[in-house]
Design a protein around this motif. Sequence first.
Motif, PDB file in Angstrom:
ATOM      1  N   ILE A   1      28.644 111.292  33.326  1.00  0.00           N
ATOM      2  CA  ILE A   1      29.614 110.194  33.389  1.00  0.00           C
ATOM      3  C   ILE A   1      29.115 108.911  32.738  1.00  0.00           C
ATOM      4  O   ILE A   1      29.905 107.992  32.525  1.00  0.00           O
ATOM      5  N   ALA A  30      31.022 107.620  29.585  1.00  0.00           N
ATOM      6  CA  ALA A  30      32.277 106.920  29.854  1.00  0.00           C
ATOM      7  C   ALA A  30      32.020 105.548  30.480  1.00  0.00           C
ATOM      8  O   ALA A  30      32.689 104.563  30.143  1.00  0.00           O
ATOM      9  N   ALA A  80      32.913 101.549  28.914  1.00  0.00           N
ATOM     10  CA  ALA A  80      33.811 100.598  29.571  1.00  0.00           C
ATOM     11  C   ALA A  80      33.525  99.149  29.163  1.00  0.00           C
ATOM     12  O   ALA A  80      34.452  98.433  28.735  1.00  0.00           O
ATOM     13  N   ALA A 125      41.799 115.889  32.071  1.00  0.00           N
ATOM     14  CA  ALA A 125      41.617 114.440  32.151  1.00  0.00           C
ATOM     15  C   ALA A 125      40.191 114.040  31.781  1.00  0.00           C
ATOM     16  O   ALA A 125      39.977 113.032  31.083  1.00  0.00           O
ATOM     17  N   GLN A 126      39.206 114.819  32.253  1.00  0.00           N
ATOM     18  CA  GLN A 126      37.816 114.508  31.923  1.00  0.00           C
ATOM     19  C   GLN A 126      37.590 114.542  30.414  1.00  0.00           C
ATOM     20  O   GLN A 126      36.922 113.668  29.838  1.00  0.00           O
ATOM     21  N   VAL A 132      39.077 111.486  28.697  1.00  0.00           N
ATOM     22  CA  VAL A 132      38.234 110.305  28.949  1.00  0.00           C
ATOM     23  C   VAL A 132      37.014 110.329  28.037  1.00  0.00           C
ATOM     24  O   VAL A 132      36.625 109.294  27.454  1.00  0.00           O
ATOM     25  N   LEU A 133      36.383 111.485  27.889  1.00  0.00           N
ATOM     26  CA  LEU A 133      35.184 111.589  27.053  1.00  0.00           C
ATOM     27  C   LEU A 133      35.515 111.417  25.570  1.00  0.00           C
ATOM     28  O   LEU A 133      34.739 110.818  24.824  1.00  0.00           O
ATOM     29  N   THR A 139      37.901 109.529  24.480  1.00  0.00           N
ATOM     30  CA  THR A 139      38.145 108.091  24.349  1.00  0.00           C
ATOM     31  C   THR A 139      36.847 107.307  24.361  1.00  0.00           C
ATOM     32  O   THR A 139      36.674 106.347  23.593  1.00  0.00           O
ATOM     33  N   ALA A 140      35.903 107.703  25.222  1.00  0.00           N
ATOM     34  CA  ALA A 140      34.613 107.013  25.297  1.00  0.00           C
ATOM     35  C   ALA A 140      33.863 107.108  23.969  1.00  0.00           C
ATOM     36  O   ALA A 140      33.286 106.117  23.492  1.00  0.00           O
TER      37      ALA A 140
END
Length: 477
Positions: free
Chosen positions: A71, A74, A78, A131-132, A135-136, A138-139
Amino acid sequence: APPGRSPSGRPRPGRPAMIVDLPREGRTSARPLSSVPEPAAGTPGRPLPAWPLYALFAIYPVWWALGMTSIIWALAAAPMAWLLMRKRRIQVPPGFGIWVLFLVWAVAGAASLGLVAPGTMPNSGGFLGFAQRIVLYTAATVMFLYIGNLTEERMPLRRLARLLGLLGIMTVIGGVAGILFPEVSFVSPVEMLLPKSMTSSKWVEDMVHPGLAQVQDVVGASNARPKAPFEYTNIWGNNLVVLMVWVFVGWWATGSRGAKWAVALLAVVAAIPTVYSLNRAMWLGIVIAVLYVAFRLMLQGRLFVLGVLALGLIVGMLVFALSPLSTMVKARAENGHSDNIRSTLALRSVEAAASSPVLGYGSGRALRGSPSSIAIGRTPTCEQCGNSTVGSTGQLWLLLISNGFVGTALFFGFFLHSLWRYRHDRTAYGIGGSLVVLLSFWFSTAYTSAGSPLSLTFVSLALLWRSDQARRQREIG
């Protein structure tokens, strides 16, 4: 002709990087970078700080020990996203729209999560995994844009290459530790905080329970396959090859004579866990890397460096052949125990893409039965039985079942565009960055990349992007 120029001496045509003005009242504009003045300190467009990268890479073993390996990418993205939004003016490279379109396509795949793919179990397309992955993705995108918008004063290319190389050194140390102490693992603080209902899942446990190695029966006995400071041996192998590229760029290509000897010693040490990992895709990735670098040096006419590389390769092969490590490689070649399941899952991915070529099915699916049995559960006499996940054996296969042929073409189309765009960069950063992008195509056939592998690929691509910007500025000047 000099790099970036045609035989006539004229600069090669190419679109400049663009500045995107984030709108305040619904208006968006894009202008060439050269037309935008450098903002004064303290304005909304002030230079970005480099501390998020130091916080991520310099103390990465701390995040691993805390159980945050899966994690942290991600979480690190942020503050980068927040700082980018405050900057308002964001520079994006040519071709970035291809990647944005892929992200839109991947999100749209949520509409297919309830469908049943051919040869898979009903209701096996979970939203959590979908979803995970989003998110990854996007990160990794945020990191790419953040590094591309950093100034040379805040984060020089050499320092960024060495920061990646530092993580490479940590990965080599983790690999050696995994060989020496394979049984070492511990409960992380994150694992302590999670409820038992979550940590009882093998998937969650792998993410939050740090260990030095995976102990598996690969060549007829229990083998210690290093993985620290990452979640799995395959991820360790993928990342080690990528990070060693930047070790060579940061310290060999641009370092002192002492630094070159240190890199050579590190490469020798890294060979030990590399062989013990029994990771065939990693081994072939190293071969691809050596051949590509040799090809690029040959094009530049750097025959002396090419000769040194060839001599070192010959000596290394002789030492390897006379060492016990050669026995491990031979045993692994004779025990392709995962080949059957890999080929089956790859075939199911292609069938899924053929049945839903536009959007795919949103995520991977549990295979109905196995290549060895139609039974569902594993038994002592059938280790290959069970519902393996279609799309778990490589990013290519995951994209096919998750995003169809269209989404897969967009994903790889972006990286192909980047390889073509930066093909004239003859610097160490240009060769290193393009090599990492090239390796991502090979590794996609064996490893999934969402997470640290994709993030490291995008960081490498950002280095390539910034190196190209510097080259074009030199040509203009």
